[in-house]
Design a protein around this motif. Structure first.
Motif, PDB file in Angstrom:
ATOM      1  N   VAL A 233       0.857  -1.185   0.000  1.00 20.60           N
ATOM      2  CA  VAL A 233       0.000   0.000   0.000  1.00 20.60           C
ATOM      3  C   VAL A 233       0.893   1.235   0.000  1.00 20.60           C
ATOM      4  O   VAL A 233       1.687   1.445   0.924  1.00 20.60           O
ATOM      5  CB  VAL A 233      -0.929   0.010   1.221  1.00 20.60           C
ATOM      6  N   ALA A 234       0.776   2.050  -1.021  1.00 22.71           N
ATOM      7  CA  ALA A 234       1.680   3.189  -1.190  1.00 22.71           C
ATOM      8  C   ALA A 234       1.411   4.290  -0.178  1.00 22.71           C
ATOM      9  O   ALA A 234       2.336   4.975   0.281  1.00 22.71           O
ATOM     10  CB  ALA A 234       1.562   3.737  -2.613  1.00 22.71           C
ATOM     11  N   GLU A 235       0.143   4.480   0.177  1.00 25.94           N
ATOM     12  CA  GLU A 235      -0.212   5.561   1.099  1.00 25.94           C
ATOM     13  C   GLU A 235      -1.319   5.084   2.027  1.00 25.94           C
ATOM     14  O   GLU A 235      -2.443   4.836   1.594  1.00 25.94           O
ATOM     15  CB  GLU A 235      -0.674   6.795   0.322  1.00 25.94           C
ATOM     16  N   LEU A 236      -0.983   4.929   3.295  1.00 25.87           N
ATOM     17  CA  LEU A 236      -1.982   4.533   4.270  1.00 25.87           C
ATOM     18  C   LEU A 236      -2.978   5.669   4.506  1.00 25.87           C
ATOM     19  O   LEU A 236      -2.641   6.848   4.325  1.00 25.87           O
ATOM     20  CB  LEU A 236      -1.314   4.163   5.596  1.00 25.87           C
ATOM     21  N   ALA A 237      -4.198   5.305   4.897  1.00 25.32           N
ATOM     22  CA  ALA A 237      -5.200   6.311   5.220  1.00 25.32           C
ATOM     23  C   ALA A 237      -4.649   7.262   6.271  1.00 25.32           C
ATOM     24  O   ALA A 237      -3.927   6.856   7.183  1.00 25.32           O
ATOM     25  CB  ALA A 237      -6.466   5.636   5.726  1.00 25.32           C
ATOM     26  N   HIS A 238      -4.974   8.516   6.157  1.00 20.13           N
ATOM     27  CA  HIS A 238      -4.492   9.528   7.085  1.00 20.13           C
ATOM     28  C   HIS A 238      -5.290   9.546   8.383  1.00 20.13           C
ATOM     29  O   HIS A 238      -4.957  10.281   9.304  1.00 20.13           O
ATOM     30  CB  HIS A 238      -4.551  10.913   6.423  1.00 20.13           C
TER      31      HIS A 238
END
Length: 349
Positions: A233-238
């Motif tokens: 996953v390139a960008e986890l949820a903020h």
């Protein structure tokens, strides 16, 4: 204009005297219908976007807990979220728990093998917090007997000593007003007092996400989930969504409607209803010569020595639990004074 009673009667029609919500709540009619529609849509090859149901349920629980939806993770199990918190602690960290608390709350800390665990009586948790304590983990209400933790005292003691707090409200959410902001972490299953289907659970985390590493993060934990299906996953949820489990979608299709019902009824009204029934039962027990475990302000009533009568009660159409030899009755929004009297009548026979 709909009243508390008319809303409840429109949603629930139990065929027996059901006094076992501490094990599993009854499903409202609106929830059953939503799940039927969801299942049939998949059977027909027309599945709806049930991820919308997850977001609606998350938002509803957040409102009940008094926090923004961005601080709520959606999953299926308290044990998973206890394990997530346990995994965040450094080796040797001290964790205080209540003696004989529910296993899903405490066992993930024990299996770490390198933490310092101290189990103390529920009534002594606050006074047991000391310098060096890293975390206090406790159920708001005890599953076995309904005793309520001194949450305000525990939070105050934890702040004084720099410890974090982890409170499981599985046996409280739905009848006890919850202000999740008072603690660092709050977890809850929803299939008990929140009368949701099994497979729905929530975790509330601080604004800064509490230093947790999303060790079980899958594609749903991505900031853009549908772009996170392949490879890392390139960008986890903020937001707390980075701690989501892949959801049981049929369960969430129903859960949003169960939680909606609580918003219509009001937790304060449910609490008043439940406690009046529990107090009626306690008074009746005294008349029969039985003394329940002291748990003032709780809708869970545990009676030592009467657990052996659980099967007899079930055969008479009265559903309660046997917990360690104690009879445990749990009174909730769909129960009536007649249910209490029926239980007392069978016990007196």
């Amino acid at each position: 204009m709909e009243t508390f009673e008319s809303l409840v009667r429109a949603e629930f029609a139990p065929k027996n005297t059901y006094l076992n919500t501490a094990s599993c709540g009854l499903l409202p009619a609106r929830t059953v219908e939503a799940m039927r529609v969801a299942v049939e849509s998949v059977a027909d090859g027309r599945p709806s976007d049930m991820f919308d149901d997850v977001e609606a349920a998350r938002a509803a629980f957040a409102r009940l807990a008094g926090v923004p939806a961005g601080r709520v993770a959606a999953g299926a199990s308290v044990a998973v979220y206890s394990g997530l918190i346990a995994a965040s602690l450094p080796p040797g960290a001290e964790v205080i728990t209540a003696e004989d608390d529910f296993s899903s709350v405490v066992n993930p800390f024990h299996v770490r093998g390198d933490l310092k665990l101290r189990a103390v009586p529920l009534e002594r948790i606050a006074e047991s917090v000391r310098p060096g304590t890293a975390l206090v983990a406790v159920s708001a209400a005890q599953s076995a007997d309904g005793r309520i933790a001194d949450l305000a005292g525990i939070a105050r003691a934890a702040r004084e000593h720099g410890a974090r707090t982890y409170v499981d409200v599985s046996q409280a959410a739905g009848w006890l007003p919850i202000q999740a902001d008072a603690y660092d972490f709050v977890s809850s299953v929803a299939f008990k007092w929140l009368v949701c289907p099994r497979g729905v659970a929530f975790l509330v985390v601080p604004e800064d996400l509490g230093g947790l590493t999303p060790v079980f993060a899958g594609w749903v934990a991505g900031e853009a989930p549908w772009d996170s299906c392949y490879g890392p996953v390139a960008e986890l949820a903020h937001s707390a969504r980075r701690f989501d489990e892949s959801p049981s979608l049929f369960s969430y299709a129903g859960a949003r409607h169960s939680l909606e019902l609580f918003e219509e009824l009001g937790v304060a009204n449910v609490r008043a209803h439940d406690l009046a029934l529990a107090d009626r039962f306690r008074a009746g027990l005294q008349g029969l010569g039985h003394t329940p475990v002291s748990a003032p302000g709780s809708p869970i009533v545990s009676v030592p020595g009467l657990g052996r009568r659980q099967r007899e009660l079930s055969e008479a159409g009265v559903e309660v639990s046997d917990r360690a030899g104690n009879l445990r009755a749990a009174f909730h929004l769909y129960n009536t004074p007649a249910d209490v009297d029926r239980l007392l009548d069978v016990l007196s026979g």
